[in-house]
Design a protein around this motif. Sequence first.
Motif, short mmCIF file in Angstrom:
data_model
loop_
_atom_site.label_atom_id
_atom_site.label_comp_id
_atom_site.label_asym_id
_atom_site.label_seq_id
_atom_site.Cartn_x
_atom_site.Cartn_y
_atom_site.Cartn_z
N LEU A 197 0.46 0.40 -13.19
CA LEU A 197 -0.70 -0.19 -13.86
C LEU A 197 -1.98 0.62 -13.67
CD1 LEU A 197 -0.13 -3.97 -13.00
CD2 LEU A 197 0.35 -2.81 -15.15
N VAL A 198 -2.21 1.11 -12.46
CA VAL A 198 -3.53 1.68 -12.14
C VAL A 198 -3.85 2.95 -12.93
CG1 VAL A 198 -5.00 2.57 -10.32
CG2 VAL A 198 -3.59 0.57 -9.88
N PRO A 199 -3.01 4.02 -12.87
CA PRO A 199 -3.38 5.22 -13.62
C PRO A 199 -3.32 5.02 -15.13
CG PRO A 199 -1.22 5.49 -12.61
CD PRO A 199 -1.80 4.23 -12.06
N SER A 200 -2.36 4.21 -15.60
CA SER A 200 -2.23 4.00 -17.05
C SER A 200 -3.42 3.25 -17.62
CB SER A 200 -0.94 3.24 -17.36
OG SER A 200 0.19 4.02 -17.04
N SER A 201 -4.01 2.35 -16.84
CA SER A 201 -5.15 1.58 -17.36
C SER A 201 -6.36 2.47 -17.60
CB SER A 201 -5.50 0.44 -16.40
OG SER A 201 -5.96 0.94 -15.16
N ARG A 209 -3.13 14.44 -20.66
CA ARG A 209 -2.84 14.51 -19.22
C ARG A 209 -3.64 13.48 -18.43
NH1 ARG A 209 1.86 17.17 -18.35
NH2 ARG A 209 1.88 19.25 -19.29
N ALA A 210 -4.21 12.49 -19.11
CA ALA A 210 -5.07 11.53 -18.43
C ALA A 210 -4.31 10.69 -17.40
CB ALA A 210 -5.74 10.61 -19.45
N GLY A 211 -3.03 10.42 -17.65
CA GLY A 211 -2.26 9.60 -16.71
C GLY A 211 -2.10 10.27 -15.37
N ILE A 212 -1.64 11.53 -15.37
CA ILE A 212 -1.43 12.22 -14.10
C ILE A 212 -2.77 12.55 -13.45
CG2 ILE A 212 -1.29 14.51 -15.15
CD1 ILE A 212 0.70 13.21 -12.12
N ALA A 213 -3.82 12.83 -14.27
CA ALA A 213 -5.14 13.10 -13.70
C ALA A 213 -5.68 11.88 -12.98
CB ALA A 213 -6.10 13.54 -14.81
N SER A 214 -5.53 10.71 -13.59
CA SER A 214 -5.96 9.46 -12.95
C SER A 214 -5.15 9.19 -11.69
CB SER A 214 -5.81 8.30 -13.93
OG SER A 214 -6.08 7.06 -13.30
N ALA A 215 -3.84 9.48 -11.75
CA ALA A 215 -2.98 9.25 -10.58
C ALA A 215 -3.40 10.13 -9.41
CB ALA A 215 -1.52 9.51 -10.95
N VAL A 216 -3.72 11.40 -9.70
CA VAL A 216 -4.17 12.31 -8.64
C VAL A 216 -5.44 11.78 -7.99
CG1 VAL A 216 -5.11 14.61 -8.17
CG2 VAL A 216 -3.08 14.37 -9.60
N ASN A 217 -6.40 11.37 -8.81
CA ASN A 217 -7.67 10.88 -8.27
C ASN A 217 -7.47 9.62 -7.44
OD1 ASN A 217 -10.69 9.41 -9.16
ND2 ASN A 217 -10.63 11.44 -8.25
N LEU A 238 0.82 -1.21 0.00
CA LEU A 238 0.00 0.00 0.00
C LEU A 238 0.86 1.26 0.00
CD1 LEU A 238 -2.81 1.29 0.24
CD2 LEU A 238 -2.62 1.06 2.71
N ILE A 239 1.92 1.28 0.80
CA ILE A 239 2.76 2.47 0.92
C ILE A 239 3.47 2.78 -0.40
CG2 ILE A 239 4.84 3.40 2.01
CD1 ILE A 239 3.95 1.96 4.59
N THR A 240 4.12 1.77 -1.00
CA THR A 240 4.87 2.04 -2.23
C THR A 240 3.93 2.37 -3.39
OG1 THR A 240 4.95 -0.36 -2.67
CG2 THR A 240 6.86 0.63 -1.60
N LEU A 241 2.78 1.70 -3.46
CA LEU A 241 1.85 2.00 -4.54
C LEU A 241 1.37 3.44 -4.45
CD1 LEU A 241 -0.96 -0.29 -5.88
CD2 LEU A 241 -1.44 2.09 -5.41
N THR A 242 0.99 3.88 -3.25
CA THR A 242 0.47 5.24 -3.08
C THR A 242 1.57 6.28 -3.27
OG1 THR A 242 -1.11 4.34 -1.48
CG2 THR A 242 -0.88 6.74 -1.58
N ALA A 243 2.77 5.99 -2.76
CA ALA A 243 3.87 6.97 -2.83
C ALA A 243 4.30 7.25 -4.26
CB ALA A 243 5.06 6.46 -2.01
N VAL A 244 4.25 6.25 -5.12
CA VAL A 244 4.82 6.37 -6.47
C VAL A 244 3.76 6.69 -7.52
CG1 VAL A 244 6.19 5.12 -8.21
CG2 VAL A 244 6.69 4.81 -5.81
N ILE A 245 2.49 6.71 -7.14
CA ILE A 245 1.43 6.76 -8.14
C ILE A 245 1.43 8.07 -8.94
CG2 ILE A 245 -0.46 7.73 -6.76
CD1 ILE A 245 -2.17 5.36 -7.96
N LEU A 246 1.81 9.21 -8.34
CA LEU A 246 1.89 10.45 -9.11
C LEU A 246 3.00 10.38 -10.14
CD1 LEU A 246 1.29 13.37 -6.57
CD2 LEU A 246 -0.31 12.36 -8.19
N LEU A 247 4.15 9.87 -9.75
CA LEU A 247 5.25 9.70 -10.69
C LEU A 247 4.84 8.77 -11.82
CD1 LEU A 247 8.16 9.98 -11.65
CD2 LEU A 247 8.80 8.20 -9.99
N ALA A 248 4.15 7.69 -11.48
CA ALA A 248 3.70 6.73 -12.49
C ALA A 248 2.75 7.37 -13.48
CB ALA A 248 3.04 5.53 -11.81
N GLY A 249 1.83 8.21 -12.99
CA GLY A 249 0.92 8.91 -13.88
C GLY A 249 1.65 9.86 -14.81
#
Length: 454
Positions: free
Chosen positions: A114-118, A387-395, A54-65
């Motif tokens: 995977l999550v924001p990109s999908s 900008r859909a990747g970073i928008a999804s990551a923010v949400n 949970l920690i690594t997924l949440t911490a990196v999700i903005l970068l991933a987006g």
Amino acid sequence: MPVTAYQRKVLIVAILASFIAFLDGTVINVALPAISRELGGGLAGQQWVVDAYLITLTAVILLAGSLSDAYGRRRVIFWGLIGFGGASILCAISPTDEFLIISRGLQGLAGALLVPSSLAIIISNFDGPKRAKAIGQWTAWTSTAFLAGPLLGGVLVDYASWRFVFAINVIPIAVTLWLLRGVYAEPPRPVKPKIDYRGAVLGVFGIGLPVFALIEQGRLGWGNPIVWGAMVVGVAAFAAFIVNERRVKQPMLPLSLFTVRNFWVGNLATTFIYAALSLGGFLLTLFLQQVAGYSATEAGLASLPSTIISISLSTLFGTLAGKYGSRLFMAIGPVIGAVGYVMLSQVTPSANYLTQVFPGTVVFALGLTITVAPLTAAVLGAIDPERAGIASAVNNAVSRVAGLIATAAAALIVGDALTTEGFARGAIVTAVLLTLGGVVSAIGIQNAKRPVKV
């Protein structure tokens, strides 16, 4: 205009990629006792097997987006699948508890890709009413992860080994990689992307450390210097992250996103709705087991109607949102969900399932299903697909952090020990949060707005 064969393939890839990440967030819980018996680690080890992911997924999700927008959804999904598969194999062969915890952290890193990109690949390949319907289908099918996770995990643990809980990921990953071959790579961007490395580091610490503090405070308490120190450093890092994003030419998170009305209003609604979802679900599960005497399996099965309703109706409400706009559904859905929790607040210590738990659960599930797909469509549909990747990551980050804050605040709401009266208070607070989400949506969400290029 009907959905093309190519769009169907894209949608299947998006669903499978998200399903894999969501499944591993739910399947692990039933395997924890077996893992502890074989690898040791005690209660703290069990918690970290869950929390590392949970920690690594949440911490990196903005970068991933941000990476998804810069280098393409197909490429990021590909490497996310490869990384998730490799980390899953490491989890399956773990010789020690520490090795498993590190491997779970690696899984979280890959899951963030995977999550924001999908969702972003759906936004990039669908528009108008077809996009809202596709998001509804994505919501419906990924919801099966919450149903399939505990059941699949239980079968594998009982009849094979807890190690297969992780090893089995290789099968859907292989299928998704095969389907991904037929998805076109995005054309190169006219301006060569630059990674905001300073923003990336500040963002990881600015989100990851507060998430760590929120999780660990339940075990160590806020007075522990590790907990409050992580929160202080994390908040400072996040403030520096915001300053950095305002100054750099190609920020990881363009703050101009928050000038788009449906985006910021939708994320505010997300904060209330997902805080309620986490708080209510957490308290109901504990109440059924600790007060009403349900077994863990019975408490898990109590949420089965919610999952079935979501699977059955999410596509419908996504389609309706595409036709009539998201505002109506985002306004009434949370209020219906709030009625469900008002009904649940009346349960007695015996908590008879058919007469006291089932009715409120069904009403809440209906309200949530009316809300989720239109909410996602409103937030992401307001932003230009680039900008859909970073928008999804923010949400995604907003929903996860809101849930963690609500769960951390549970003790303040119900007291030191959960009682019937304490659960009733928690259920009413949940209903209030849901109602606030509906009010915010009713006032702020606008229908039929074109995506804004920011």
